[in-house]
Design a protein around this motif. Structure first.
Motif, PDB file in Angstrom:
ATOM      1  N   ASP A  21       0.854  -1.185   0.000  1.00 57.25           N
ATOM      2  CA  ASP A  21       0.000   0.000   0.000  1.00 57.25           C
ATOM      3  C   ASP A  21       0.891   1.236   0.000  1.00 57.25           C
ATOM      4  N   GLY A  22       0.261   2.412  -0.149  1.00 56.38           N
ATOM      5  CA  GLY A  22       1.025   3.638  -0.255  1.00 56.38           C
ATOM      6  C   GLY A  22       1.811   3.981   0.990  1.00 56.38           C
ATOM      7  N   GLU A  23       1.239   3.703   2.158  1.00 58.06           N
ATOM      8  CA  GLU A  23       1.935   4.007   3.407  1.00 58.06           C
ATOM      9  C   GLU A  23       3.221   3.195   3.513  1.00 58.06           C
ATOM     10  N   GLN A  24       3.104   1.920   3.174  1.00 59.11           N
ATOM     11  CA  GLN A  24       4.277   1.049   3.214  1.00 59.11           C
ATOM     12  C   GLN A  24       5.283   1.459   2.148  1.00 59.11           C
ATOM     13  N   ALA A  25       4.798   1.895   0.992  1.00 62.13           N
ATOM     14  CA  ALA A  25       5.689   2.320  -0.086  1.00 62.13           C
ATOM     15  C   ALA A  25       6.540   3.510   0.331  1.00 62.13           C
ATOM     16  N   VAL A  26       5.925   4.475   1.000  1.00 59.47           N
ATOM     17  CA  VAL A  26       6.667   5.659   1.451  1.00 59.47           C
ATOM     18  C   VAL A  26       7.727   5.253   2.473  1.00 59.47           C
ATOM     19  N   ALA A  27       7.335   4.430   3.440  1.00 57.51           N
ATOM     20  CA  ALA A  27       8.273   4.005   4.476  1.00 57.51           C
ATOM     21  C   ALA A  27       9.433   3.203   3.882  1.00 57.51           C
ATOM     22  N   MET A  28       9.126   2.290   2.962  1.00 60.16           N
ATOM     23  CA  MET A  28      10.173   1.456   2.372  1.00 60.16           C
ATOM     24  C   MET A  28      11.083   2.265   1.464  1.00 60.16           C
ATOM     25  N   ALA A  29      10.496   3.218   0.726  1.00 55.57           N
ATOM     26  CA  ALA A  29      11.309   4.053  -0.156  1.00 55.57           C
ATOM     27  C   ALA A  29      12.317   4.873   0.644  1.00 55.57           C
ATOM     28  N   ARG A  30      11.892   5.366   1.786  1.00 57.01           N
ATOM     29  CA  ARG A  30      12.789   6.171   2.617  1.00 57.01           C
ATOM     30  C   ARG A  30      13.821   5.306   3.340  1.00 57.01           C
ATOM     31  N   ARG A  31      13.490   4.029   3.569  1.00 57.66           N
ATOM     32  CA  ARG A  31      14.440   3.151   4.242  1.00 57.66           C
ATOM     33  C   ARG A  31      15.412   2.507   3.244  1.00 57.66           C
ATOM     34  N   LEU A  32      14.896   2.049   2.106  1.00 58.10           N
ATOM     35  CA  LEU A  32      15.712   1.309   1.152  1.00 58.10           C
ATOM     36  C   LEU A  32      16.401   2.199   0.120  1.00 58.10           C
ATOM     37  N   ARG A  33      15.911   3.421  -0.049  1.00 61.68           N
ATOM     38  CA  ARG A  33      16.494   4.375  -0.994  1.00 61.68           C
ATOM     39  C   ARG A  33      16.625   3.799  -2.415  1.00 61.68           C
ATOM     40  N   PRO A  34      15.511   3.333  -3.017  1.00 63.81           N
ATOM     41  CA  PRO A  34      15.593   2.850  -4.403  1.00 63.81           C
ATOM     42  C   PRO A  34      15.764   4.037  -5.347  1.00 63.81           C
ATOM     43  N   ASP A  35      16.096   3.735  -6.582  1.00 62.69           N
ATOM     44  CA  ASP A  35      16.215   4.788  -7.599  1.00 62.69           C
ATOM     45  C   ASP A  35      14.844   5.145  -8.169  1.00 62.69           C
ATOM     46  N   VAL A  36      13.987   4.136  -8.297  1.00 65.50           N
ATOM     47  CA  VAL A  36      12.671   4.307  -8.933  1.00 65.50           C
ATOM     48  C   VAL A  36      11.626   3.530  -8.149  1.00 65.50           C
ATOM     49  N   VAL A  71      -3.010   4.554   2.209  1.00 68.07           N
ATOM     50  CA  VAL A  71      -2.553   5.734   1.471  1.00 68.07           C
ATOM     51  C   VAL A  71      -2.498   5.343   0.001  1.00 68.07           C
ATOM     52  N   ASN A  72      -3.230   6.079  -0.851  1.00 66.20           N
ATOM     53  CA  ASN A  72      -3.243   5.696  -2.260  1.00 66.20           C
ATOM     54  C   ASN A  72      -1.968   6.154  -2.964  1.00 66.20           C
ATOM     55  N   GLY A  73      -1.810   5.732  -4.220  1.00 63.94           N
ATOM     56  CA  GLY A  73      -0.590   6.015  -4.952  1.00 63.94           C
ATOM     57  C   GLY A  73      -0.345   7.479  -5.229  1.00 63.94           C
ATOM     58  N   ILE A  74      -1.418   8.247  -5.416  1.00 64.52           N
ATOM     59  CA  ILE A  74      -1.258   9.681  -5.660  1.00 64.52           C
ATOM     60  C   ILE A  74      -0.656  10.361  -4.432  1.00 64.52           C
ATOM     61  N   GLU A  75      -1.227  10.083  -3.272  1.00 68.79           N
ATOM     62  CA  GLU A  75      -0.731  10.693  -2.037  1.00 68.79           C
ATOM     63  C   GLU A  75       0.688  10.221  -1.726  1.00 68.79           C
TER      64      GLU A  75
END
Length: 222
Positions: free
Chosen positions: A35-50, A60-64
């Motif tokens: 979900d979007g909430e998990q995506a934000v948390a993982m992106a900030r932890r894992l630091r992917p490029d894309v 949390v939806n994808g737009i938010e």
């Protein structure tokens, strides 16, 4: 190696994308979010490029989620939706690309490489929506909004008057449920309404109950 985070609420989609991307040279799947909430948390932890971001997800939806990650990571919307509102909202939120889920592996790889190079990647099937949005131009701001209401609060109020629930409003405006509840609480306080029924009555008195009106289409009554 380009590190990619997948965000989709359907496990079969995440697993399928991970398998496809794992076969592409120069791309590594950094992780997957449900979900979007998990995506934000993982992106900030894992630091992917894309981040390949679905738009319709719980909590949390994808737009938010895209809006929260703007400036931190490249986001490409990968969704089944190709309507005007979804495309424009995703790009306004900060997405650098927009693909539909019928895109092939080569298209996904090309989009990832394009945004990594500082460009944008828009599926040809949805490019007309971007052109239409540019051609029509942004809506003119209303000259005056009653009782200190913001434009978004007017939109939410109008949809309440149309009989929409909070979840339906969130879906219609492509925002989270938490954001809708915040708008509702703020507008109730501003107009002095105790509940939704009083708010709807206010909407009709103030001529804000425009059934079927597109977001941003309200104008101050003459």
């Amino acid at each position: 190696m380009i590190r990619v985070l997948l965000a989709d609420d359907q496990r079969v989609v995440r697993d399928g994308l991970a398998m496809v991307l794992g076969l592409l040279d120069g791309i590594e799947v950094a992780g997957s979010a449900a979900d979007g909430e998990q995506a934000v948390a993982m992106a900030r932890r894992l630091r992917p490029d894309v981040v390949l971001m679905d738009l319709r997800m719980p909590r949390v939806n994808g737009i938010e989620a895209t809006r929260q990650l703007a400036g931190e990571v490249h986001v490409i919307a990968l969704t089944t939706y190709d309507d005007d509102q979804s495309v424009v909202e995703a790009l306004r939120a900060g997405a650098r690309g927009y693909l539909t889920k019928d895109a092939g592996a080569d298209e996904i790889k090309a989009a990832i490489e394009a945004v990594m190079a500082g460009g944008a990647a828009i599926d040809p099937a949805v490019q007309r929506h971007v052109v239409d949005a540019i051609a029509s131009g942004p809506p003119e701001p209303p000259t005056e909004l009653p009782d200190g209401l913001t434009q978004r609060e007017v939109e939410v109020l109008g949809l309440m008057a149309d009989g929409m629930s909070n979840s339906e409003i969130a879906e219609h405006l492509v925002i989270s449920m938490a954001t809708v509840k915040s708008h509702v609480n703020h507008l109730l306080a501003k107009i002095g309404a105790r509940d939704r029924a009083q708010a709807v009555a206010y909407a009709f008195r103030a001529r804000l109950a425009n059934r079927g009106a597109r977001p941003g289409a309200w104008r101050a009554p003459s």
